[in-house]
Design an enzyme around this catalytic site. Structure first.
Site, short mmCIF file in Angstrom:
data_model
loop_
_atom_site.label_atom_id
_atom_site.label_comp_id
_atom_site.label_asym_id
_atom_site.label_seq_id
_atom_site.Cartn_x
_atom_site.Cartn_y
_atom_site.Cartn_z
N CYS A 56 53.57 14.08 24.68
CA CYS A 56 52.31 12.99 24.47
C CYS A 56 52.48 11.58 24.89
O CYS A 56 51.63 10.94 25.46
CB CYS A 56 52.05 13.14 22.93
SG CYS A 56 53.50 12.50 21.92
N HIS A 162 52.96 10.83 17.10
CA HIS A 162 52.18 10.92 18.40
C HIS A 162 51.88 10.04 18.86
O HIS A 162 51.67 8.81 18.32
CB HIS A 162 51.10 11.87 17.79
CG HIS A 162 50.02 12.44 18.79
ND1 HIS A 162 50.53 13.36 19.77
CD2 HIS A 162 48.90 12.32 19.35
CE1 HIS A 162 49.64 13.78 20.73
NE2 HIS A 162 48.56 13.18 20.39
N ASP A 180 43.01 11.78 22.47
CA ASP A 180 44.23 12.76 22.10
C ASP A 180 44.49 13.36 23.32
O ASP A 180 43.86 14.31 23.81
CB ASP A 180 43.75 13.60 20.78
CG ASP A 180 44.97 14.07 20.15
OD1 ASP A 180 46.28 14.35 20.86
OD2 ASP A 180 45.08 14.20 19.12
#
Length: 502
Positions: A56, A162, A180
């Site tokens: 991520c 994240h 995201d």
């Protein structure tokens, strides 16, 4: 037979609002009308899904780097220069990131290594009001983007730590749009800014530090064009320590009287594998991408390198170094830059690296070998001659022809003669490498020189204010790289988020 697996997750709403929902669309339109979605357009143009469950951070960073149009300076695949997660490996090995993810500090380091300007804050270093101001600032411009490090638990989402970019801001409801990068899991969604702050204001158990956010923008100066520092070889730790710690101590402990005395001290202790630490940047391409011709862009880049080499050779320190290296009394103390390799061997090595990069296998254990190399001289613009070093790379059953473009002046530095077949050693390149080495050292390096007249002379020689603008940029780039590598060597990337000193 059934196949086990997960297909997405249901987005917990509230607290999040799906970007594609009626409410999400309404927030989007209102934010556009308010002018707080300006950064969204570039980000959405380069929006990508992380290619690994733990990537991520790398996906967020590569997306932002591409949105800011920062040129990586090397090819991704085919003829294309493009940031990809696989190219972001200078601060942490990709295999380790794949297994464990990446820390906040190391992602900041990666952004700086990639050539971006990064201003980073942990929640312990700022306030939610300051965070809101930064989000607003970036939401009305496409020259700056915010990447947030947060814990998914605050949004009732599955998972833990994240990273994702913030795509915009809705002032009326005080909400931010999270793009995201785990799109296989959750879609883009709006969340209250104060709740995102709470999600960032959590402790990363791997570092013991609070999470936070970073502002990433395009630098005023382009990254280095001629040389770069490399941490690919294990020797970099010792070399970085020598330059940052040992050199200032040596200058302070010795009673040097002139420039030759300084050079003698520095070169006597310079690590023998220093040549693997500072490397010149080669322009590599597949032969089928360009044939033997030189494109306008390649001409421009080579012309810049020619000019930069000339500026290095016009410095006072370069002249001192050339005289020093030419004296018979000191030659045996000077480490060889590249050993006894001739230009054929350098071409073979660089072209093998280039073939791996072009095939997307850089850093793998696959073995390439170079079957042959040859040289051709191409008239680039009617006046300048460019040397094209071609090589046939064999990897298993596959063969690939790769070209490396070399400016004429760099060839003369390497060889001292116009005929590449008569090249004996890369030793003469040491003069310009050593010049840049001395110029890139932090200004405080020289403070220990006891002789005031000599100190004044050295400070004048290394002062960036006395250098041409292009050379200033190259020196500052190398200095920033050295600063970041030193932070890595001291394991301080998660303790010190400050930008490199210049």
């Amino acid at each position: 037979m059934a196949t086990a697996g997960l297909y997405r997750r249901v987005l917990p709403s509230p607290p999040a609002t799906d970007f594609a929902s009626d409410e999400g669309k309404k927030l989007f339109v209102e934010a556009i009308q308010a002018g707080t979605m300006e950064g969204f357009y570039k980000l959405i143009s380069y929006f990508q899904t992380q290619s690994e469950p733990a990537y991520c951070g790398l996906a967020s960073l590569s997306m932002v780097l591409n949105a800011l149009a920062i040129d990586p300076g090397r090819k991704w695949k085919g003829p294309w220069r493009w940031f990809d997660e696989s190219m972001l490996d200078c601060c942490e090995p990709l295999e380790k990131v794949k297994a464990e993810g990446i820390s906040f500090g190391k992602l900041v380091c990666l952004g700086q290594c990639a050539g971006a300007e990064v201003e980073a804050f942990r929640t312990s270093q700022t306030t939610v009001d300051h965070f809101r101001q930064f989000v607003k600032r970036c939401s009305v411009s496409d020259n700056c983007h915010v990447v947030s490090s947060y814990h998914r638990g605050a949004f009732k989402q599955t998972g833990t730590g994240h990273f994702s970019p913030i795509g915009g801001y809705h002032a009326g409801s005080d909400m931010v749009l999270i793009l995201d990068v785990a799109r296989f899991k959750y879609p883009p969604h709006w969340v209250p800014l104060t709740l995102l702050w709470e999600a960032m204001d959590t402790v990363d158990k791997t570092t013991g530090e609070k999470r936070g956010f970073m502002l990433i923008s395009r630098p005023k100066r382009d990254p280095g064009l001629l040389y770069t520092l490399s941490c690919k070889h294990e020797s970099w730790v010792g070399v970085a320590k020598y330059l940052m710690d040992d050199v200032p101590h040596l200058l302070k402990s010795k009673d040097v009287k002139d420039i030759n005395g300084i050079l003698s001290i520095l070169l006597a202790s310079l690590p023998s594998d220093f040549g693997k630490f500072i490397q010149w940047i080669a322009e590599v391409r597949r032969e089928r991408d360009g044939g033997i011709g030189i494109s306008e862009e390649e001409k421009r880049r080579l012309a810049i390198r020619e000019e930069l080499l000339k500026q290095v050779q016009d410095t006072g320190f370069f002249k001192h170094i050339v005289n020093f290296l030419s004296s018979t009394s000191c030659c045996r103390r000077v480490p060889a830059f590249g050993g006894n390799e001739n230009l054929h061997e350098i071409a073979a090595s660089v072209c093998c690296q280039g073939a791996e990069i072009l095939s997307g296998k850089s850093g793998t254990s696959s073995c390439s070998c170079c079957r042959e190399t040859c040289f051709e001289f191409v008239n680039a613009d009617g006046h300048k001659t460019v040397m094209v070093l071609s090589a046939t790379i064999v990897n298993g059953k596959n063969e690939e022809k790769v070209d490396m473009l070399v400016p004429q002046s760099l060839m003369e530095l390497c060889c001292g003669a116009p005929d590449p077949n008569h090249c004996i050693s890369t030793q003469p390149v040491g003069s310009d490498i050593l010049t840049l080495l001395l110029l890139m050292l932090p200004p405080q390096t020289w403070c220990g020189i006891k002789d005031e007249k000599l100190l004044e002379e050295v400070q004048s020689l290394v002062s960036k204010d006395n250098l041409p603008a292009m050379l200033q940029e190259e020196v500052l780039h190398l200095r920033r790289q050295l600063y970041l590598l030193n932070k890595r060597q001291e394991n301080k990337v998660d303790e010190d988020l400050s930008a490199p000193r210049t």
